[in-house]
Design a protein around this motif. Structure first.
Motif, PDB file in Angstrom:
ATOM      1  N   VAL A 175       0.854  -1.189   0.000  1.00  0.00           N
ATOM      2  CA  VAL A 175       0.000   0.000   0.000  1.00  0.00           C
ATOM      3  C   VAL A 175       0.888   1.236   0.000  1.00  0.00           C
ATOM      4  CG1 VAL A 175      -1.698   1.326   1.332  1.00  0.00           C
ATOM      5  CG2 VAL A 175      -1.913  -1.168   1.149  1.00  0.00           C
ATOM      6  N   GLU A 176       0.602   2.174  -0.903  1.00  0.00           N
ATOM      7  CA  GLU A 176       1.344   3.439  -0.963  1.00  0.00           C
ATOM      8  C   GLU A 176       0.764   4.397   0.075  1.00  0.00           C
ATOM      9  OE1 GLU A 176       1.953   7.590  -2.001  1.00  0.00           O
ATOM     10  OE2 GLU A 176       0.038   6.534  -2.041  1.00  0.00           O
ATOM     11  N   GLY A 177       1.570   5.338   0.584  1.00  0.00           N
ATOM     12  CA  GLY A 177       0.978   6.330   1.475  1.00  0.00           C
ATOM     13  C   GLY A 177       1.827   6.804   2.632  1.00  0.00           C
ATOM     14  N   ARG A 178       3.125   7.021   2.410  1.00  0.00           N
ATOM     15  CA  ARG A 178       3.970   7.461   3.526  1.00  0.00           C
ATOM     16  C   ARG A 178       3.796   8.931   3.877  1.00  0.00           C
ATOM     17  NH1 ARG A 178       9.612   6.933   3.233  1.00  0.00           N
ATOM     18  NH2 ARG A 178       9.634   6.325   1.046  1.00  0.00           N
ATOM     19  N   ILE A 179       3.038   9.667   3.076  1.00  0.00           N
ATOM     20  CA  ILE A 179       2.742  11.043   3.503  1.00  0.00           C
ATOM     21  C   ILE A 179       1.321  11.136   4.067  1.00  0.00           C
ATOM     22  CG2 ILE A 179       4.379  12.121   1.915  1.00  0.00           C
ATOM     23  CD1 ILE A 179       2.050  12.840   0.110  1.00  0.00           C
ATOM     24  N   LYS A 180       0.682   9.993   4.218  1.00  0.00           N
ATOM     25  CA  LYS A 180      -0.662   9.956   4.801  1.00  0.00           C
ATOM     26  C   LYS A 180      -0.570   9.732   6.308  1.00  0.00           C
ATOM     27  CE  LYS A 180      -2.823   9.806   0.678  1.00  0.00           C
ATOM     28  NZ  LYS A 180      -1.836   9.318  -0.273  1.00  0.00           N
ATOM     29  N   GLY A 181      -1.642  10.108   7.009  1.00  0.00           N
ATOM     30  CA  GLY A 181      -1.659  10.017   8.458  1.00  0.00           C
ATOM     31  C   GLY A 181      -2.111   8.665   8.978  1.00  0.00           C
ATOM     32  N   ALA A 182      -2.146   8.559  10.310  1.00  0.00           N
ATOM     33  CA  ALA A 182      -2.448   7.293  10.974  1.00  0.00           C
ATOM     34  C   ALA A 182      -3.845   6.795  10.652  1.00  0.00           C
ATOM     35  CB  ALA A 182      -2.276   7.446  12.482  1.00  0.00           C
ATOM     36  N   SER A 183      -4.814   7.693  10.583  1.00  0.00           N
ATOM     37  CA  SER A 183      -6.189   7.278  10.326  1.00  0.00           C
ATOM     38  C   SER A 183      -6.324   6.671   8.933  1.00  0.00           C
ATOM     39  CB  SER A 183      -7.141   8.465  10.479  1.00  0.00           C
ATOM     40  OG  SER A 183      -8.479   8.057  10.273  1.00  0.00           O
ATOM     41  N   TYR A 184      -5.701   7.306   7.958  1.00  0.00           N
ATOM     42  CA  TYR A 184      -5.714   6.771   6.588  1.00  0.00           C
ATOM     43  C   TYR A 184      -5.089   5.380   6.569  1.00  0.00           C
ATOM     44  CZ  TYR A 184      -4.457   6.157   1.656  1.00  0.00           C
ATOM     45  OH  TYR A 184      -4.305   5.653   0.390  1.00  0.00           O
ATOM     46  N   VAL A 185      -3.906   5.264   7.156  1.00  0.00           N
ATOM     47  CA  VAL A 185      -3.184   3.997   7.119  1.00  0.00           C
ATOM     48  C   VAL A 185      -4.000   2.902   7.798  1.00  0.00           C
ATOM     49  CG1 VAL A 185      -1.137   2.782   7.958  1.00  0.00           C
ATOM     50  CG2 VAL A 185      -0.909   5.054   6.951  1.00  0.00           C
ATOM     51  N   HIS A 186      -4.548   3.192   8.957  1.00  0.00           N
ATOM     52  CA  HIS A 186      -5.313   2.181   9.681  1.00  0.00           C
ATOM     53  C   HIS A 186      -6.536   1.751   8.877  1.00  0.00           C
ATOM     54  CE1 HIS A 186      -8.067   0.439  12.656  1.00  0.00           C
ATOM     55  NE2 HIS A 186      -6.977   0.106  13.330  1.00  0.00           N
ATOM     56  N   THR A 187      -7.247   2.702   8.302  1.00  0.00           N
ATOM     57  CA  THR A 187      -8.466   2.383   7.548  1.00  0.00           C
ATOM     58  C   THR A 187      -8.160   1.499   6.350  1.00  0.00           C
ATOM     59  OG1 THR A 187      -9.479   4.481   8.202  1.00  0.00           O
ATOM     60  CG2 THR A 187     -10.413   3.364   6.285  1.00  0.00           C
ATOM     61  N   VAL A 188      -7.136   1.860   5.593  1.00  0.00           N
ATOM     62  CA  VAL A 188      -6.801   1.098   4.390  1.00  0.00           C
ATOM     63  C   VAL A 188      -6.267  -0.281   4.756  1.00  0.00           C
ATOM     64  CG1 VAL A 188      -5.315   1.014   2.344  1.00  0.00           C
ATOM     65  CG2 VAL A 188      -6.402   3.167   3.014  1.00  0.00           C
ATOM     66  N   ILE A 189      -5.347  -0.348   5.710  1.00  0.00           N
ATOM     67  CA  ILE A 189      -4.749  -1.638   6.076  1.00  0.00           C
ATOM     68  C   ILE A 189      -5.782  -2.551   6.725  1.00  0.00           C
ATOM     69  CG2 ILE A 189      -2.997  -2.770   7.492  1.00  0.00           C
ATOM     70  CD1 ILE A 189      -1.990  -1.305   4.948  1.00  0.00           C
ATOM     71  N   ASP A 190      -6.617  -2.011   7.579  1.00  0.00           N
ATOM     72  CA  ASP A 190      -7.668  -2.825   8.197  1.00  0.00           C
ATOM     73  C   ASP A 190      -8.626  -3.359   7.135  1.00  0.00           C
ATOM     74  OD1 ASP A 190      -9.095  -3.758  10.658  1.00  0.00           O
ATOM     75  OD2 ASP A 190     -10.673  -2.477   9.855  1.00  0.00           O
ATOM     76  N   SER A 191      -8.949  -2.548   6.135  1.00  0.00           N
ATOM     77  CA  SER A 191      -9.841  -2.988   5.051  1.00  0.00           C
ATOM     78  C   SER A 191      -9.207  -4.122   4.256  1.00  0.00           C
ATOM     79  CB  SER A 191     -10.168  -1.813   4.126  1.00  0.00           C
ATOM     80  OG  SER A 191     -10.851  -0.784   4.801  1.00  0.00           O
ATOM     81  N   PHE A 192      -7.944  -3.959   3.897  1.00  0.00           N
ATOM     82  CA  PHE A 192      -7.254  -4.999   3.130  1.00  0.00           C
ATOM     83  C   PHE A 192      -7.024  -6.254   3.970  1.00  0.00           C
ATOM     84  CE2 PHE A 192      -6.573  -1.881  -0.131  1.00  0.00           C
ATOM     85  CZ  PHE A 192      -6.324  -2.604  -1.289  1.00  0.00           C
TER      86      PHE A 192
END
Length: 760
Positions: free
Chosen positions: A239-256
């Protein structure tokens, strides 16, 4: 048995890394404050990295560190210091782009597992064995590949024991990664140094097709393609997104995580993916993966599209409906943020507390008892405590001038106050007075303690890189030789006007089974084949067949798959300028791993950065002094959003027959040429040609040859200079006739060498 699928998450800061771990990531990739391709991310310190590794391993999660930029010669001393420190951690892998880094890590830091960055544009099956020889254990495949191409790559990866990664979510670059020079050419903000200024997201003057963001494409998502990727043999879903915040990362990773686990358990996709639209997105597409490069990949909104999505989903039309939909989305986001931060506040990366107690009497070993305390997995849980004991192999001896006392031990052991531990106390109350231990025994005892405190891993000394020998070129007294790059068969007649080496640029694309260029090159043995940087699928197969059938004595290649086969066939090969060579270690890597005989030095670096490069023995250094400045090349069409096209999507016919050109202009008034050659990828070029006459005065003794590019690619409607005159005047310049500089400037009125001054 279910395949082992790795979910690889981005971590731009400590909070995002924690969020990824809590959400169920199998691995997280993150960067330090320097040497990584996301300068705009917050990134983390070395001490935080050590804490993150410890935390991740408690959750059976791995940590990969991004060192994925090209490295300059002067940086290798500090890089060696960093790699020395990393070797003494339990880091699970480093992600690299620069071939010099492969050389350095493989030779001096073999503990570190090497992963290939997407910046290396890995897109054909020949590149995998090349990268394996450099030391890679896994590769990230180019985002432009379709499922069939990914399947072929994954199969070859397994043959060579190389794991494959595919980006399954996040921002897409419209350009091939590693081959975007859009802001490097103007202000030195190179994407190859983590300073991409995102020219593709910029607003431009309204184009003929009515678009203001003609280069902006939607975000990537393979959320519903996971079964196909599993069947393709892909190991890691990134998953790409190192300039994204914790909420974005958690939502995407939890979904996947839920989608992957649900599919592996039931054989069905169980998630609808709607949560992916609640966080930042530019709308989502899987067009590259499907091999359907259509106009719907583009979007006129370069910023967050989640609000537009919410309005569409709720059919909001009136002012009240629109307001309610926006408020509802914001409430959901606030709740998501609160939930995530409530979860991650319970995990800690604080350093462990360390107390050292020394005891010993004459005739007995010196004993060290290390007491360690660290936070539990949950906030408020009792701190975890453990002890380690080590003792000297020799006995202490009585000595009035003893060397074992509180002062000497404080001095010798204070280094344990480090990235992993806070040394709270050194207790010597149980130590007899006037005792001694040999220096070697004390050193061995300290090393054993360091190993035990480092999860059983020996602590290695810092690697000091030896000075590289700068070998002279073969013909030291001769000036650099001129070479030409052509792509038009009619330009062969230029051979009658010069004794320069002539490179012939082969196409990016071919009809399946094409043999035209085999005959052509066989009939023109003076031509040196020049292979392009991107050769995908059948185009790589045709290019490979050209190489194998013609078997020229020498080639120039910008593609490492072709380089690998040339090495196997014993064909001398020169690394082209699009391999982004910026340092001596990259030259050594290519020479020692793949029998490279020479290289073009990158045009992104400046005079001083070039000057410090050391030549390997029996190795040629070359440099392009005149060429169109490529800003980006893409598998997607640049004409659909600029002048329009009757075709809704790219097909094989487009690649082989389209030869359009146009331009776009940004809001600053800068124009850029869009150029599509027959059998070439759509490309964008700077309005000025690169012409660097200064390097001839500055660094001519360093180089074996200087090249001028006479392909006219990127010229658009501009009148091209007389090629014969260009050749004659550049030859005179190389022979020391500086008076031709003025006439060259008149022949090429729109030129620049700003990269030679700005550098990286």
């Amino acid at each position: 048995m279910s395949p082992k699928i790795e979910l690889l998450a981005p971590g731009g800061d400590v909070e995002a890394i924690k969020a990824a771990i809590i959400a169920g990531a199998d691995a997280v990739y993150c960067g330090l404050d320097s040497f990584n391709a996301r300068n705009r991310a917050s990134n983390i310190s070395f001490d935080e990295l050590v804490g993150v590794i410890r935390l991740a391993h408690q959750y059976d999660c791995e940590i990969f560190l991004t060192l994925n930029i090209v490295i300059l010669e002067r940086e290798f001393k500090s890089m060696a210091k960093l790699l020395s420190r990393l070797s003494n951690t339990t880091l699970d892998g480093v992600i690299v782009q620069d071939m010099g880094m492969f050389y350095l890590i493989k030779k001096y830091f073999p503990r570190l597992d090497i992963h290939v960055s997407t910046q290396m544009t890995t897109h054909n099956v020949g590149q995998i064995p090349f990268l394996k020889k450099l030391g890679a254990s896994r590769v990230n495949l180019s985002r432009e590949l379709n499922l069939r191409e990914i399947t072929q790559m994954a199969a070859v990866g397994k043959e060579h024991d190389v794991l494959t990664e595919v980006f399954v979510h996040g921002s897409l670059c419209v350009a091939f990664s590693g081959l975007c020079y859009s802001t490097s050419a103007s202000v030195g903000n190179s994407g190859n140094r983590g300073r991409c200024s995102q020219a593709c997201r910029e607003e431009y003057e309204t184009t003929e097709s009515g678009n203001n963001f003609p280069l902006n494409i939607k975000d990537n998502s393979a959320f519903f393609d996971l079964p196909a990727l599993i069947d393709a043999g892909v190991h890691s879903f990134k998953v790409e997104g190192r300039i994204k915040g914790a909420s974005y990362v958690h939502t995407v990773i939890d979904s996947f995580r839920k989608q992957i686990d649900g599919y592996l358990e039931t054989g069905e996709l169980t998630q609808d993916g709607e949560r992916l639209y609640k966080v930042f997105n530019r709308d989502l597409t899987n067009a590259f993966l499907r091999g359907d490069l259509n106009q719907s990949m583009f979007i006129e909104n370069p910023r967050d599209n989640s609000t537009n999505r919410a309005l569409e989903a709720s059919n909001a039309i009136s002012i009240v409906q629109i307001y309610d939909a926006k408020q509802s989305l914001q409430k959901e986001r606030d709740e998501m943020n609160a939930t995530v931060f409530d979860k991650i506040k319970h995990v800690s990366i604080e350093k462990m507390s360390l107390k050292l107690s020394f005891s010993g009497q004459p005739g007995f070993p010196l004993l060290i008892r290390a007491s360690i305390e660290e936070d539990g997995l949950l906030l408020g849980a009792p701190r975890l405590q453990r002890t380690i004991e080590v003792q000297s192999s020799q006995e202490l001896v009585a000595n009035k001038e003893g060397n074992i006392d509180s002062i000497s031990l404080e001095k010798r052991f204070r280094s344990f106050n480090n990235a992993q531990y806070i040394l709270e106390e050194i207790d010597t109350d149980k130590l007899a007075d006037n005792i001694s231990l040999t220096f070697s025994s004390l050193t061995a005892l300290k090393n054993e303690l360091a190993k035990r405190l480092n999860d059983g891993v020996d602590v290695l000394p810092e690697v000091i890189l030896p000075k590289l020998e700068n070998h002279p070129k073969a013909n030291l007294d001769e000036p650099p030789k001129l070479s030409l790059l052509i792509c038009d068969e009619s330009d062969i007649e230029l051979a009658d006007k010069t004794d320069a080496d002539i490179y012939f640029k082969l196409p990016d694309a071919y009809k399946r089974g094409c043999t035209k260029y085999i005959t052509f090159l066989a009939n023109n043995p003076r031509l040196i084949p020049w292979f392009p940087p991107v050769l995908i699928g059948k185009d790589y197969e045709v290019a490979l067949n050209i190489l194998e059938q013609v078997k020229p004595k020498l080639i120039v290649t910008n593609n490492t798959g072709i380089a690998n086969r040339a090495s196997e066939l014993g064909i001398n090969w020169i690394a082209g300028p699009f391999l982004n060579t910026t340092n001596s270690y990259a030259l050594l890597a290519m020479q020692e791993s793949a029998n490279c005989s020479g290289a073009f030095i990158s045009n992104e670096i400046n005079r001083q950065q070039i000057k410090t490069i050391s030549r390997p023995k029996n190795f040629k250094l070359l440099y392009s002094i005149y060429h169109p400045i490529l800003l980006m090349a893409s598998r997607q069409c640049f004409f659909q959003q600029s002048v329009g096209c009757e075709k809704p999507r790219i097909d094989n016919g487009c690649m082989l027959s389209c030869d359009k050109s146009t331009s776009i202009t940004n809001l600053k008034g800068d124009s850029f040429a869009i150029d599509k050659q027959k059998a070439g990828y759509p490309s964008i070029y700077n309005q000025d040609q690169f012409m660097n006459m200064e390097i001839i005065h500055d660094l001519a003794p360093m180089f074996d040859g200087f090249m001028i590019d006479l392909t006219n690619i990127g010229a658009g409607d501009k009148v091209s200079p007389d090629k014969v005159k260009l050749i004659q005047q550049f030859e005179q310049l190389l022979e020391g006739n500086n008076s031709v500089e003025e006439s060259l400037n008149m022949l090429v009125p729109e030129s620049t060498n700003v990269q030679y001054h700005n550098g990286l």
